[in-house]
Scaffold this active site. Structure first.
Site, PDB file in Angstrom:
ATOM      1  CE  LYS A 183      -1.922   2.686   2.995  1.00  0.00           C
ATOM      2  NZ  LYS A 183      -1.885   3.981   2.283  1.00  0.00           N
ATOM      3  N   GLY A 235       7.210   4.417   8.177  1.00  0.00           N
ATOM      4  CA  GLY A 235       6.374   5.606   8.368  1.00  0.00           C
ATOM      5  C   GLY A 235       6.625   6.184   9.744  1.00  0.00           C
ATOM      6  CB  THR A 237       7.552   6.847  15.990  1.00  0.00           C
ATOM      7  OG1 THR A 237       8.847   6.894  15.378  1.00  0.00           O
ATOM      8  CG2 THR A 237       7.650   6.100  17.296  1.00  0.00           C
ATOM      9  CD  GLU A 257      13.212   3.374   7.793  1.00  0.00           C
ATOM     10  OE1 GLU A 257      13.135   4.399   8.519  1.00  0.00           O
ATOM     11  OE2 GLU A 257      13.224   3.405   6.559  1.00  0.00           O
ATOM     12  CB  CYS A 291      12.891   8.721   8.202  1.00  0.00           C
ATOM     13  SG  CYS A 291      13.322   7.531   6.954  1.00  0.00           S
ATOM     14  CD  GLU A 388      10.679  11.930  11.722  1.00  0.00           C
ATOM     15  OE1 GLU A 388       9.645  11.365  12.101  1.00  0.00           O
ATOM     16  OE2 GLU A 388      11.505  11.419  10.960  1.00  0.00           O
TER      17      GLU A 388
HETATM   18  P1  ADP Z   1       3.982  10.000   7.623  1.00  0.00           P
HETATM   19  O1  ADP Z   1       4.007  10.681   8.935  1.00  0.00           O
HETATM   20  O2  ADP Z   1       5.295   9.727   7.007  1.00  0.00           O
HETATM   21  O3  ADP Z   1       2.902  10.465   6.696  1.00  0.00           O
HETATM   22  P2  ADP Z   1       2.356   7.773   8.360  1.00  0.00           P
HETATM   23  O4  ADP Z   1       2.880   6.841   9.365  1.00  0.00           O
HETATM   24  O5  ADP Z   1       1.202   8.630   8.695  1.00  0.00           O
HETATM   25  O6  ADP Z   1       3.632   8.539   7.932  1.00  0.00           O
HETATM   26  O7  ADP Z   1       1.995   7.015   7.002  1.00  0.00           O
HETATM   27  C1  ADP Z   1       2.810   6.046   6.425  1.00  0.00           C
HETATM   28  C2  ADP Z   1       1.940   5.015   5.742  1.00  0.00           C
HETATM   29  O8  ADP Z   1       1.142   4.361   6.724  1.00  0.00           O
HETATM   30  C3  ADP Z   1       0.964   5.575   4.730  1.00  0.00           C
HETATM   31  O9  ADP Z   1       0.883   4.667   3.648  1.00  0.00           O
HETATM   32  C4  ADP Z   1      -0.337   5.644   5.514  1.00  0.00           C
HETATM   33  O10 ADP Z   1      -1.488   5.582   4.699  1.00  0.00           O
HETATM   34  C5  ADP Z   1      -0.223   4.415   6.370  1.00  0.00           C
HETATM   35  N1  ADP Z   1      -1.006   4.452   7.624  1.00  0.00           N
HETATM   36  C6  ADP Z   1      -1.443   5.540   8.318  1.00  0.00           C
HETATM   37  N2  ADP Z   1      -2.116   5.150   9.434  1.00  0.00           N
HETATM   38  C7  ADP Z   1      -2.108   3.793   9.434  1.00  0.00           C
HETATM   39  C8  ADP Z   1      -2.622   2.781  10.339  1.00  0.00           C
HETATM   40  N3  ADP Z   1      -3.270   3.100  11.448  1.00  0.00           N
HETATM   41  N4  ADP Z   1      -2.398   1.489  10.028  1.00  0.00           N
HETATM   42  C9  ADP Z   1      -1.709   1.136   8.919  1.00  0.00           C
HETATM   43  N5  ADP Z   1      -1.221   2.041   8.046  1.00  0.00           N
HETATM   44  C10 ADP Z   1      -1.396   3.346   8.293  1.00  0.00           C
END
Ligand code: ADP
Length: 477
Positions: A183, A235, A237, A257, A291, A388
């Site tokens: 995804k 993505g 933390t 990561e 990151c 961050e």
């Molecule tokens: P960033 O802060 O880098 O945007 P996120 O952690 O919000 O990072 O998003 C990274 C990925 O995780 C994206 O593909 C986002 O759609 C997905 N994502 C966001 N929330 C969730 C969740 N609760 N469970 C699984 N995936 C998620």
């Protein structure tokens, strides 16, 4: 300034964007059962680039079933040398179509074409080549043991290196005999969707790689699917912790990561001009959307005035603007929420007493932009030294002794990366040993190679990507 660069835009018509994309299931694009679509924008001018399918539970179930079928019937039965052929093909096709991918990455994500053309896309094909080489040599990667694939992996990736994160996750998984459902992030799905054409061109058996698009809810639904053997996430933390909770007590293996707050440490014996360029590269190119960005600068007190003066002068020369212009150093911020987050953290920094310096270049009227920024006189008590920011913002601190530098650098809940600038080999080796960071760059910054593992300590996550290490995340014995 008496002169300026003429515009040098990369031709955009090399890439054909479809008005609407379905989900990539079983080797084909299909309409989502949900019937829902969402838009992806060009963050440099807010224009809609395309509509993308929004996957819900029923779509995800269908996608996982496709990956499971491909695993049971085809991919797990193929010998390594056959899997390698597909990976080599994918690597070569990405090389051939690299310009197209680079333009699309810059359009959808806002990063300068120089970065997508010279860093992201070459590394994508390098990763497929590298893991193609391992596919038939796994018994040498794990001597004396018999590695088996895990099965079906659910992979969730962020928007900062959209296609590179896909390559980091897909290439080792496939090399080891797993199939995947991946995804992409909601703001940057387009290069992953273009990659589906590459999988088709390479005649990758249907269902070996499936792509579902959507937002965090789609990601959460994927993580909860009972028929996955492995979850790999890159993505924030915060989301990483949610995923860890969701996976706890299931049979799913997990690698995470996550975020970082890297220290870039400059000692008085460093080549200062070289270090300034490395520091600029470490935080401003790519808008700080990395990151492992060198977002905390630790300067030895004796050279602090000269380093600060040079940095202030250098940020005025950064060119901020059209990501497709080959002279652009700093592109667009990936999305409006990200821009708001950067603005609010910098405001907090100033309220807490940091001194603000910004590049005063003109910014385009439309789109999401943030000026390259230095926050000076920061201490570890400040929010901007701990949180961050994920933007072109450098927090500057000073230290007196190497011990103090190590203590400040390690005083963070993260531990993804760090940099050290010194002319003494003994000093950087000692420093690297004492730092709790997955990667320590010495007299350089943000350099990647597929053979080199990458990953974090503490709240930056666990498991390694890249190198031999990434293979062990996709095998059982
Ligand atoms: P960033 O802060 O880098 O945007 P996120 O952690 O919000 O990072 O998003 C990274 C990925 O995780 C994206 O593909 C986002 O759609 C997905 N994502 C966001 N929330 C969730 C969740 N609760 N469970 C699984 N995936 C998620």
């Amino acid at each position: 300034m008496g002169w300026d660069y003429a515009p040098a835009p990369e031709a955009r018509n090399i890439v054909k964007i479809q008005p609407r994309y379905g989900l990539f299931i079983d080797g084909q694009f299909v309409e989502p059962k949900s019937g829902r679509y969402f838009q992806t924008l060009n963050p440099a001018n807010e224009a809609v680039l395309a509509e993308v399918a929004y996957a819900e539970a029923e779509d995800i179930d269908r996608t996982v079933q496709s990956a499971r079928r491909a695993y049971n019937e085809v991919w797990s039965k193929l010998p390594g040398k056959e899997r390698a052929k597909y990976l080599f093909r994918i690597a070569r096709i990405v090389q051939e179509r690299s310009r197209e991918f680079a333009v699309l990455e810059s359009l959808d994500g806002g990063k300068p074409i120089r970065e997508s053309r010279d860093v992201d896309i070459p590394l994508v094909s390098a990763h497929f080549f590298y893991y193609a080489g391992w596919a038939d040599k796994l018994e040498y990667a794990f001597p004396g043991r018999t590695p088996r694939p895990l099965g079906v992996a659910g992979q969730i990736i962020p928007w900062n290196f959209p296609l590179l994160m896909l390559a980091w996750k897909v290439a080792p998984a496939l090399a080891c005999g797993n199939t995947v459902v991946i995804k992409p992030a909601e703001t940057t799905p387009l290069t992953a969707l273009l990659m589906c054409e590459v999988f088709q061109q390479a005649e990758l058996p249907p269902g070996v790689v499936n792509i579902v698009t959507g937002d965090g809810q789609t990601g959460a639904t994927l993580v909860q699917h009972p028929d996955l053997d492995k979850i790999a996430f890159t993505g924030s933390t915060e989301v990483g912790k949610k995923i860890q909770r969701a996976v706890a007590g299931t049979r799913k293996r997990l690698t995470l990561e996550l975020g970082g707050k890297a220290a870039n440490v400059i000692f008085e014996d460093a080549d200062i001009d070289q270090a300034i360029e490395g520091i600029i590269n470490g935080i401003y190119f790519n808008q700080g959307h990395v990151c492992c960005a060198g977002s905390r600068l630790l300067v030895q007190e004796s050279i602090y005035p000269i380093v600060l003066r040079k940095l202030q002068r250098r940020i005025q020369l950064l060119r901020v603007g059209d990501p497709l212009d080959k002279n652009t150093d700093v592109g667009a911020i990936n999305s409006l929420p990200q821009l708001r987050k950067i603005e609010s953290l910098v405001q907090i920094g100033v309220q807490e007493g940091a001194e603000l310096y910004q590049c005063d270049c003109p910014l385009p009227e439309k789109g999401y932009w943030y000026r390259p920024t230095i926050l000076d006189k920061v201490s570890m008590a400040h929010t901007v030294a701990r949180e961050e920011i994920f933007g072109p913002v450098l927090a500057v601190m000073t230290f007196r002794t190497p011990d103090e530098a190590v203590a400040i650098a390690n005083n963070t809940r993260y531990g993804l990366s760090a940099g050290v600038w010194t002319s003494k080999g003994s000093r950087y080796l000692e420093f690297a040993r004492r730092l709790q960071a997955g990667v320590v760059w010495c007299n350089t910054y943000n350099k990647f190679d597929p053979a080199s593992p990458f990953g974090g300590y503490k709240e930056s996550g666990f498991g390694r990507e890249g190198g031999l290490h990434a293979l062990s995340a996709y095998v059982a014995f």
